[in-house]
Design an enzyme around this catalytic site. Sequence first.
Site, PDB file in Angstrom:
ATOM      1  N   LYS A  51       0.479  -1.321   0.071  1.00 27.38           N
ATOM      2  CA  LYS A  51      -0.041  -0.210   0.205  1.00 27.38           C
ATOM      3  C   LYS A  51       1.198   1.427  -0.030  1.00 27.38           C
ATOM      4  O   LYS A  51       1.860   1.263   0.789  1.00 27.38           O
ATOM      5  CB  LYS A  51      -0.633  -0.215   1.658  1.00 27.38           C
ATOM      6  CG  LYS A  51      -2.165   0.805   1.241  1.00 27.38           C
ATOM      7  CD  LYS A  51      -2.368   0.805   2.394  1.00 27.38           C
ATOM      8  CE  LYS A  51      -3.808   2.179   3.298  1.00 27.38           C
ATOM      9  NZ  LYS A  51      -4.812   2.112   3.473  1.00 27.38           N
ATOM     10  N   SER A 126      -9.770   1.944   2.584  1.00 26.95           N
ATOM     11  CA  SER A 126      -8.654   2.820   1.171  1.00 26.95           C
ATOM     12  C   SER A 126      -7.413   2.209   0.988  1.00 26.95           C
ATOM     13  O   SER A 126      -7.404   2.541   0.535  1.00 26.95           O
ATOM     14  CB  SER A 126      -8.047   3.935   2.707  1.00 26.95           C
ATOM     15  OG  SER A 126      -6.606   3.770   3.901  1.00 26.95           O
ATOM     16  N   SER A 150     -10.124  -0.064   6.675  1.00 23.39           N
ATOM     17  CA  SER A 150      -9.138   0.282   5.619  1.00 23.39           C
ATOM     18  C   SER A 150      -8.415  -1.731   5.011  1.00 23.39           C
ATOM     19  O   SER A 150      -8.600  -1.692   3.501  1.00 23.39           O
ATOM     20  CB  SER A 150      -8.483   1.124   5.825  1.00 23.39           C
ATOM     21  OG  SER A 150      -8.932   2.031   5.336  1.00 23.39           O
TER      22      SER A 150
HETATM   23  N1  GLN Z   1     -13.089   4.812   6.747  1.00 24.90           N
HETATM   24  C1  GLN Z   1     -11.663   5.029   8.016  1.00 24.90           C
HETATM   25  C2  GLN Z   1     -11.386   6.453   7.842  1.00 24.90           C
HETATM   26  O1  GLN Z   1     -11.512   6.903   7.172  1.00 24.90           O
HETATM   27  C3  GLN Z   1     -11.129   3.714   8.116  1.00 24.90           C
HETATM   28  C4  GLN Z   1      -9.857   4.229   7.698  1.00 24.90           C
HETATM   29  C5  GLN Z   1      -8.739   3.028   7.775  1.00 24.90           C
HETATM   30  O2  GLN Z   1      -8.533   1.970   8.359  1.00 24.90           O
HETATM   31  N2  GLN Z   1      -7.415   3.708   7.122  1.00 24.90           N
HETATM   32  O3  GLN Z   1     -11.077   6.751   8.600  1.00 24.90           O
END
Ligand code: GLN
Length: 449
Positions: A51, A126, A150
């Site tokens: 990532k 994400s 994410s």
């Molecule tokens: N959707 C969640 C956020 O926007 C989790 C994102 C993540 O785990 N990086 O914070």
Amino acid sequence: MTSYIEEFNGIEKQKDYYDNLFAQLERANEEHHAFNLINKDAKGGFLLSTKANICVRGFETDAGSKMLKGYVPSFNATAVERIISDKRFAFAGVTGMDEFGFGTFGTNTEVPARNAFDREYAAGGSSSGAAVAAALMKYQVSIAESTGGSIAAPASLNGVVGFTPTYGTVSRYGLIDYANSLDKIGVMARSSDDARIVFDMIRGIDDYDTTCAVEKITLERRKKIFVINGMLEKADSGIRAAFEKLLNKLGSRYEIVHVDSSIMEKAIAPYYIIAMAEASTNLAKYTGYKYGLMSEDFYKQYNEFFTDARESFGIEAKRRILLGTFIRSESVKDKYYTKALVIRRMLIKEMDRMLKEGYILSPTLPIKAPKIADVKKLSPVESYSMDLFTIPPNLGGFPHVSFPYDYVDGMPLGAQLVTGHGNDYAILDFVKEWEEGFEYVYRKNLGEL
Ligand code: GLN
């Protein structure tokens, strides 16, 4: 049987189709001769992708943000270092993501990745590109990061296994922070076996990260599965129907227990308060001075100079800086931040109690895969509410895994299984058992390469 290099080349031919994912994989391949550069005598077997918020020496690691365009780390994150020192792995490239990890669908970045099953649909976020890479390539594993879901969310939308270990099991050294008390590096792969191989390699204490302290890993298999009523009710009817079918299948081997937990149902607010508070402090360093894009106009006052540099944050990042800074401010911090920490403690206690007896199972997301165009219509609060199921284990640092279990309208569905701290292998075993017992065909509508 195709080799991993043939497979990669096959995928590369489709690069226009998958936008963000392949823009980056291609760059790794062409400019850096990825297969050779990192691991000259890689014997093959697996490809690794990372990532874009996990540092890889010599590869642009931009965390999905314009702010970090052109940032090429001079070191490897501990997780990367541990994998590529194993000669079975060759490096494939960096995968696209929501800016700094802020998102659930992969659309909070310049070029969103496309779902592996249908390019009109969101890849999830994400860790969008990581999930798509895992779905499309059999000989590939992705390492990704989860703050509030994410890894699980994109895994479910692309029909792969997304494993998030206990907080503190895998070193965060070399991870571009979103929220330090929540961030965890984990694995996305086609199967639980592949996820296990990688987890075995990356876990363990690390001198570079003092929060990486979990040494004791247990293996306590549970016979009970808890389902939280009030949360399940919030899922779409199609998701609920598919999930009920899953529970029926599991019912022959597990005792399914329906319970209520108002604290888990309410975890979205404290999560976003803590996550935004931490994110706003982490983003403070991007001033264009040491990190971020530096303006060439040195005659400006420092305030103006920094403000200009911060223009390159996307809208969601700006929103989180504003809210996070507000939440931390002296006049309101007890009302929001301190209270959120108290609720977090209560949630951990309540989940701990349940997880000593059984697993917690839920759909991974309350909706089926949305179209990219429809995600863009969601308000921020609507979008945050999609993290209903993924937030509790993340807020509590509990290991969880999303695994594919069904399809609706040709798109895969994922279920999320949670267990107690340190009991990570038990849920990988559970998924293995599921994979063996119920045949699941990856990339159903794409065919094998
Ligand atoms: N959707 C969640 C956020 O926007 C989790 C994102 C993540 O785990 N990086 O914070």
